[in-house]
Design an enzyme around this catalytic site. Structure first.
Site, PDB file in Angstrom:
ATOM      1  N   GLY A   1       9.917  36.360  26.958  1.00 52.44           N
ATOM      2  CA  GLY A   1      10.226  36.035  28.342  1.00 52.44           C
ATOM      3  C   GLY A   1       9.280  35.424  28.964  1.00 52.44           C
ATOM      4  O   GLY A   1       8.079  34.806  28.477  1.00 52.44           O
ATOM      5  N   ASN A   2       9.213  35.426  30.421  1.00 47.65           N
ATOM      6  CA  ASN A   2       8.233  34.635  31.192  1.00 47.65           C
ATOM      7  C   ASN A   2       8.119  35.602  32.597  1.00 47.65           C
ATOM      8  O   ASN A   2       8.812  36.497  32.785  1.00 47.65           O
ATOM      9  CB  ASN A   2       8.440  33.224  31.242  1.00 47.65           C
ATOM     10  N   TYR A   3       7.218  35.061  33.315  1.00 52.08           N
ATOM     11  CA  TYR A   3       6.802  35.877  34.576  1.00 52.08           C
ATOM     12  C   TYR A   3       7.672  35.619  35.674  1.00 52.08           C
ATOM     13  O   TYR A   3       7.323  35.936  36.986  1.00 52.08           O
ATOM     14  CB  TYR A   3       5.406  35.959  34.828  1.00 52.08           C
TER      15      TYR A   3
ATOM     16  N   ALA B   1      13.797  30.049  35.340  1.00 49.25           N
ATOM     17  CA  ALA B   1      12.818  29.756  34.358  1.00 49.25           C
ATOM     18  C   ALA B   1      13.270  30.052  33.017  1.00 49.25           C
ATOM     19  O   ALA B   1      13.218  31.177  32.423  1.00 49.25           O
ATOM     20  CB  ALA B   1      11.402  30.413  34.772  1.00 49.25           C
TER      21      ALA B   1
END
Ligand code: C5P
Length: 401
Positions: free
Chosen positions: A211-213, A279
């Protein structure tokens, strides 16, 4: 006077500050512009201006207590909250602002605020030291993040005879803001806006993912602002810890890039504007293990990744007359890279998030952006709250229509 507010329902909240005397004049301006106004006043507010004056000007009994003194009838803050097209709290004292922030609903005004489905404007008025106090400034920032519009106080002589910032904005200017709100409210009516937001999670096994932030805050702010302007909004959200409040937002929760693409293509078919702020993970594991991958089985491991579909580029190919807007988060050569993406993905506009500015980026409440349009013109904005950035983005999109 022009009937700019004809048929609009406004709740005017008045709190206990000297500037309450100006509220009578504001009320008169709102009524003359054609609005129906219901005054809600705090117990302290009544020490500064009488309900009799306000009832005469508004043509309605003033609401202050939870129960009417003579009949015991209960005043429904829920009904009032639903009735209102706009709530204006002028003047707002430090105390009321603090209660709004923390939800201390011990009077009709704060209770109505908590029930209000409508937009809320707050015109603070207090002494300069109270206004400058970190507590007040913190509370103002929180209200802004909650979507409340702050009508900043002006500078000048205060009731304390000190001079500084803290004077409630003049009634004529508050009226202008109210008129601007209703004008803007219709600017996207009849339009269907699709927004993607947040990260995507690409499963490795039943308990792990890539995943990402991304927090989703920017996309959610765009969805709320578009709905406030009268649009029907489809918000396609990756895994985020955020809520939506506007009834015109249909939220579809997804997890992976593929799920997001599927929902985005569906919604894109009959939309007018698509804003892709998600994102999206560029790669996903080639396969997701059926059961948890065990540590003891292997010393090291290699994850085979496959490229995810590019949602923006896919929609760009079937764009037609729709407006398509993307985002770019770049660490180097940001303008050149963003301009290239705009062309490659067939976008009408790209929002470049500045990573240089500490007030911009993931999980912040503020952002600093530059907007590049397909005609290669660009516009740089200072750091603002994400809701304000959302308004700037939609203002520019409306010019593209
Ligand atoms: O190419 P890059 O990921 O930097 O492009 C960012 C823009 O493209 C954003 O608007 C993002 O939402 C969109 N995007 C997408 N699908 C992907 C990757 C990015 O829609 N797989």
């Amino acid at each position: 006077m022009e009937q700019t507010l004809k048929g609009k329902h406004i709740v005017l909240g008045i709190t206990g500050g000297i500037a309450a005397y100006k509220s009578a004049y504001l009320l008169r301006l709102l009524i003359k512009a054609g609005a129906e106004v219901q005054v809600v006043i705090t117990p302290n507010g009544k020490e500064f201006i009488t309900p009799a004056t306000l009832a005469a000007l508004s043509g309605k009994p003033v609401v202050s207590e939870f129960f009417a003194a003579n009949t015991g009838e209960w005043h429904s803050h829920v009904d009032l909250g639903l009735w209102s097209d706009l709530m204006v709290i002028a003047p707002a004292t430090a105390s009321t602002i603090g209660k709004m922030v923390s939800g201390v609903a011990d009077n009709m005004l704060v209770t109505t605020y908590l029930s209000a489905k409508s937009h809320v404007m707050v015109a603070p008025a207090m002494d300069l030291d109270m206004w400058a106090h970190p507590s007040t400034q913190r509370n103002i920032a929180t209200l802004m993040a909650d979507g409340v519009e702050i009508i900043q106080p002006g500078s000048g002589e205060l009731a304390s005879h000190l001079t500084g910032k803290g004077r409630m904005e003049e009634p004529e200017e508050i009226l202008r803001r109210v008129e601007a709100f209703f004008k803007k409210k219709e600017s996207l009516s009849g339009k269907h806006v699709v927004v993607t937001a947040g990260p995507t999670y690409e499963n490795i096994d039943p308990v792990r993912f890539i995943g990402n932030y991304s927090s989703g805050k920017m996309g959610f702010a765009i969805a709320e602002e578009a709905a406030a302007r009268g649009a029907r909004v489809t918000l396609i959200a990756g895994p985020v810890a955020l809520q939506t409040s506007h009834p015109a937002i249909e939220r579809i929760d997804v997890r992976s890039a593929r799920e997001m693409l599927h929902q985005a293509e569906n919604a894109f078919a009959d939309c007018d504007i698509a804003i892709l702020s998600a994102a999206v993970a560029d790669y996903a594991p080639a396969e997701c293990a059926d059961s948890k991958i065990k540590r003891e089985k292997t010393d090291g491991m290699t994850l085979q990744l496959v490229k995810n579909p590019d949602i923006a580029a896919t929609l760009g190919k079937e764009k037609g007359s729709r407006i398509l807007v993307g985002f770019a988060l770049e660490t180097d050569h940001e303008m050149e890279n963003a301009a290239r993406k705009l062309i490659n993905k067939n976008l009408d506009m790209i929002v470049v998030n500045s990573l240089q500015n500490p007030l911009a980026g993931f999980n912040k409440d503020t952002n600093q952006v530059t907007l590049i349009k397909a005609d290669n013109t660009s516009k740089a904005f200072p750091a603002k709250t994400k809701r304000e950035v959302a308004a700037d983005i939609l203002d520019e999109i409306e010019k593209l229509k």
